[in-house]
Design an enzyme around this catalytic site. Structure first.
Site, mmCIF file in Angstrom:
data_model
loop_
_atom_site.group_PDB
_atom_site.id
_atom_site.type_symbol
_atom_site.label_atom_id
_atom_site.label_comp_id
_atom_site.label_asym_id
_atom_site.label_seq_id
_atom_site.Cartn_x
_atom_site.Cartn_y
_atom_site.Cartn_z
ATOM 1 N N ARG A 81 37.940 59.410 -17.328
ATOM 2 C CA ARG A 81 39.420 59.356 -17.092
ATOM 3 C C ARG A 81 40.180 58.456 -18.209
ATOM 4 O O ARG A 81 39.564 57.297 -18.310
ATOM 5 C CB ARG A 81 39.552 58.542 -15.641
ATOM 6 C CG ARG A 81 41.115 58.367 -15.383
ATOM 7 C CD ARG A 81 41.150 57.492 -13.818
ATOM 8 N NE ARG A 81 42.530 57.377 -13.740
ATOM 9 C CZ ARG A 81 42.874 55.999 -13.137
ATOM 10 N NH1 ARG A 81 41.956 55.243 -13.049
ATOM 11 N NH2 ARG A 81 44.143 56.019 -13.134
ATOM 12 N N HIS A 126 49.955 54.496 -16.755
ATOM 13 C CA HIS A 126 49.113 53.433 -16.555
ATOM 14 C C HIS A 126 49.740 52.124 -16.973
ATOM 15 O O HIS A 126 49.401 51.514 -18.157
ATOM 16 C CB HIS A 126 47.861 53.581 -17.115
ATOM 17 C CG HIS A 126 46.725 52.840 -16.362
ATOM 18 N ND1 HIS A 126 45.540 53.200 -15.565
ATOM 19 C CD2 HIS A 126 46.560 51.610 -16.350
ATOM 20 C CE1 HIS A 126 44.813 52.182 -15.313
ATOM 21 N NE2 HIS A 126 45.483 50.973 -15.359
ATOM 22 N N GLU A 171 48.561 53.287 -9.690
ATOM 23 C CA GLU A 171 48.803 51.925 -8.979
ATOM 24 C C GLU A 171 50.523 51.450 -9.078
ATOM 25 O O GLU A 171 50.537 50.703 -9.402
ATOM 26 C CB GLU A 171 48.063 50.831 -9.428
ATOM 27 C CG GLU A 171 46.529 51.161 -9.229
ATOM 28 C CD GLU A 171 45.652 49.898 -9.517
ATOM 29 O OE1 GLU A 171 46.108 48.888 -10.279
ATOM 30 O OE2 GLU A 171 44.801 49.799 -9.335
ATOM 31 N N ASN A 313 41.841 53.507 -6.056
ATOM 32 C CA ASN A 313 41.323 52.443 -6.832
ATOM 33 C C ASN A 313 40.748 51.326 -5.893
ATOM 34 O O ASN A 313 41.622 50.627 -4.945
ATOM 35 C CB ASN A 313 42.432 51.769 -7.825
ATOM 36 C CG ASN A 313 42.684 52.805 -8.930
ATOM 37 O OD1 ASN A 313 42.197 54.072 -8.744
ATOM 38 N ND2 ASN A 313 43.622 52.446 -9.642
ATOM 39 N N TYR A 315 38.810 47.908 -5.255
ATOM 40 C CA TYR A 315 37.926 46.590 -5.878
ATOM 41 C C TYR A 315 37.402 45.350 -4.991
ATOM 42 O O TYR A 315 36.534 44.988 -5.230
ATOM 43 C CB TYR A 315 38.771 45.740 -6.928
ATOM 44 C CG TYR A 315 39.076 46.621 -8.250
ATOM 45 C CD1 TYR A 315 38.336 46.512 -9.253
ATOM 46 C CD2 TYR A 315 40.164 47.497 -8.219
ATOM 47 C CE1 TYR A 315 38.411 47.354 -10.432
ATOM 48 C CE2 TYR A 315 40.464 48.312 -9.553
ATOM 49 C CZ TYR A 315 39.629 48.096 -10.414
ATOM 50 O OH TYR A 315 39.648 48.914 -11.789
ATOM 51 N N GLU A 381 38.870 54.405 -9.634
ATOM 52 C CA GLU A 381 38.561 53.038 -10.098
ATOM 53 C C GLU A 381 37.666 52.257 -8.964
ATOM 54 O O GLU A 381 38.049 52.082 -7.997
ATOM 55 C CB GLU A 381 39.666 52.145 -10.477
ATOM 56 C CG GLU A 381 40.493 52.528 -11.805
ATOM 57 C CD GLU A 381 41.596 51.618 -12.091
ATOM 58 O OE1 GLU A 381 41.731 50.520 -11.930
ATOM 59 O OE2 GLU A 381 42.529 52.015 -12.682
HETATM 60 C C1 GBH Z 1 43.083 47.840 -11.803
HETATM 61 O O1 GBH Z 1 44.045 47.393 -10.923
HETATM 62 C C2 GBH Z 1 43.985 48.387 -12.969
HETATM 63 O O2 GBH Z 1 44.328 49.841 -12.730
HETATM 64 C C3 GBH Z 1 43.349 48.270 -14.172
HETATM 65 O O3 GBH Z 1 44.199 48.729 -15.125
HETATM 66 C C4 GBH Z 1 42.582 46.973 -14.369
HETATM 67 O O4 GBH Z 1 41.971 46.710 -15.681
HETATM 68 C C5 GBH Z 1 41.727 46.690 -13.262
HETATM 69 O O5 GBH Z 1 42.506 46.729 -12.067
HETATM 70 C C6 GBH Z 1 41.041 45.308 -13.220
HETATM 71 O O6 GBH Z 1 41.986 44.371 -12.952
HETATM 72 O O7 GBH Z 1 46.310 38.331 -10.100
HETATM 73 O O8 GBH Z 1 45.876 37.331 -7.825
HETATM 74 O O9 GBH Z 1 47.925 38.498 -8.531
HETATM 75 C C7 GBH Z 1 43.345 46.752 -9.516
HETATM 76 C C8 GBH Z 1 44.377 45.977 -8.525
HETATM 77 C C9 GBH Z 1 46.027 44.648 -8.086
HETATM 78 C C10 GBH Z 1 43.894 43.923 -8.853
HETATM 79 C C11 GBH Z 1 46.333 43.115 -8.598
HETATM 80 C C12 GBH Z 1 44.310 42.654 -9.223
HETATM 81 C C13 GBH Z 1 46.070 40.916 -8.914
HETATM 82 C C14 GBH Z 1 45.920 39.701 -8.183
HETATM 83 N N1 GBH Z 1 44.744 44.853 -9.032
HETATM 84 N N2 GBH Z 1 45.572 42.050 -8.633
HETATM 85 S S1 GBH Z 1 46.478 38.404 -8.506
#
Ligand code: GBH
Length: 477
Positions: A81, A126, A171, A313, A315, A381
């Site tokens: 991807r 992105h 996202e 996605n 996490y 993701e």
């Molecule tokens: C992904 O977002 C992105 O698509 C990717 O580009 C990135 O590299 C990857 O995450 C890893 O971060 O800092 O407390 O405000 C994941 C969803 C939503 C996770 C926002 C981090 C920030 C929380 N993200 N969140 S904060």
């Protein structure tokens, strides 16, 4: 319940992938006629990004693509991807001027992948809007959706003979919230309680228009599939059975996953509890002039039904309790009136927001199956980062991948979720947005101190390769 690998845990044609994004890896920020993007601009301002770093060079994948291809082959991926840089293809954001060097670059990437029997999945957007379009209002402006549709059609036309999996926007939640509410991401706008809803709306319109373009003009011939990637945590009430917490969890879910999934998969409109919470706050603050949450127009192509699969996605997971709703100013936080609580039994690893909860993914997949009518799902993701002292022998991250992929297997085998693929984030250590290069999500270590940007596989990369080979062994991709 399986606790170790068993044969046939994954369908034969399961997609084993890893992901990257243009601004995070490519570098070549001014190479060969590329136009500037909002991330190029954002990084120029002091205090925005860790250590004043930027993606000017990043992994230099613009020049070192063949090294990336070697990494992809070393892992044995069936899918890769990547995202296109809109401003590399269309420097001013419009199809009035096409940068042929950009077209050549992505043609080579795609052709090389296919020659190695790896299928590309391409994300059109992105986080890196052409600066020229930001100068005309960016995602707050309705016209940006139309220009996105032109860009998408250009890409389907140019690359769609070979690309069969498309993600329109990655996202939209993050672009809207971090980019226009918190100002932590480009374009760094802080207009709490207003801009994010508008931006989210225009991104949904952009996605819907692009899906309809594909559906009407390209699908029959190209036979691909189009969706948008939605990020979501798995959420649980902080105190199970506590009515307040349960209601707060529902609100939080409506303001995150629901915000984008409801219009596309369920009703063609935003979740009811999202709109009523926003409008109630407006009233409380004596704000007039119509809802801050826009409505979909009947005169535009419908947003409902504009996804050929669910791209998720995932996490992390959160417990949720009520609170935050009594702020002094209008904001999304006060609209939501729900806040995250970290469960102490879920270890925080790497970045502060990432509690490691592999079983949350299984629960979220089951929820998606039940709520969105059993769609085909690609996990576009999933990953876990290292911060600080680096370890090439990253045992914890290796375990994380094993545990998580086992949860995906359970979702398929025991819960009957139609999971079609899994994409680890990320192929390479890269420019982690506001965290710069301090946070490493790669399956390959990248030496940013060296001009050659050497790539070295982590133990987690070797682990992932091992897992893939178990299920891919002797199969044609
Ligand atoms: C992904 O977002 C992105 O698509 C990717 O580009 C990135 O590299 C990857 O995450 C890893 O971060 O800092 O407390 O405000 C994941 C969803 C939503 C996770 C926002 C981090 C920030 C929380 N993200 N969140 S904060």
């Amino acid at each position: 319940m399986p606790t170790s690998w068993e044969k046939n845990m994954f369908p034969r044609d399961f997609a084993w992938g890893a992901g990257t994004a243009a601004y995070q890896i490519e570098g070549g920020w001014q190479a060969d006629g590329k136009g500037p993007s909002i991330w190029d601009t954002f990084c120029l301002e002091k205090g925005r990004v860790f250590g004043e770093q930027n993606g000017d060079e990043a992994c230099n994948s613009y020049e070192l693509w063949e090294k990336d291809l070697e990494c992809i082959q070393q892992l044995g991926l069936t899918h890769y991807r990547l995202s296109f840089s809109w401003a590399r293809l269309l420097p001013d954001g419009t199809t009035r001027h096409v940068n042929q060097k950009g077209v050549q670059y992505y043609n080579k990437v795609i052709d090389d992948l296919l020659a190695c029997d790896v299928s590309p999945m391409v994300t059109l957007y992105h986080f890196d809007l052409p600066q020229a379009l930001q100068d005309q209002g960016g995602w707050k402006s309705a016209g940006t959706a139309t220009l996105f549709n032109d860009y998408a059609k250009f890409c389907f036309q140019t690359f769609g003979d070979r690309v069969k999996l498309w993600i329109t926007v990655n996202e939209p939640y993050v672009c809207a919230k971090l980019g226009h509410e918190d100002g932590l991401h480009a374009p760094g706008i802080k207009e709490p309680g207003v801009a994010a809803y508008l931006v989210g709306h225009n991104m949904l319109r952009a996605h819907a228009m692009a899906w309809h373009s594909y559906n009407s003009f390209y699908r029959t011939k190209q036979k691909g599939a189009v969706s948008l990637a939605i990020n979501s945590d798995w959420l649980e009430a902080s105190v199970a059975g506590c009515a307040e917490d349960v209601a707060a969890t529902e609100r939080q879910l409506a303001f995150t996953l629901g915000w984008f999934a409801w219009p596309v998969f369920v009703t063609g409109d935003y979740p009811k509890i999202m709109r009523s919470a926003i409008d109630a706050q407006s009233e409380k603050f004596g704000r007039s002039g119509g809802s801050r949450l826009p409505s979909f127009s009947k005169d535009e192509p419908a947003v409902l039904g504009t996804a050929d699969f669910f791209a998720l996605n995932y996490y992390t997971s959160r417990k949720v309790e009520a609170g935050g709703g009594c702020g002094e100013v209008l904001s999304m936080k006060s609209d939501r009136d729900a806040r995250d609580v970290l469960d102490p039994s879920w270890p925080i690893c790497g970045v502060s927001w990432l509690a490691v909860v592999p079983h949350g993914l299984r629960k979220l997949l089951k929820y998606i199956k039940d709520t969105f009518n059993n769609p085909a799902v690609y996990i576009t993701e999933n990953g876990f980062s290292q911060v600080g002292q680096l370890q090439i022998e990253d045992v914890q991250r290796s375990e994380f991948y094993k545990d998580t992929i086992l949860e995906v297997a359970k979702a398929i085998q025991e819960d009957g979720v139609n999971v079609r693929g899994y994409f680890a984030w990320s192929l390479l250590d890269n420019f982690e947005w506001a965290d710069g290069f301090s946070v490493r999500f790669g399956l390959f270590h990248v030496d940013f101190a060296d001009a050659r940007r050497g790539r070295t596989i982590y133990r987690s990369g070797r682990e992932y390769a091992k897992i893939i080979s178990k299920f891919q062994c002797g199969q044609s991709k």
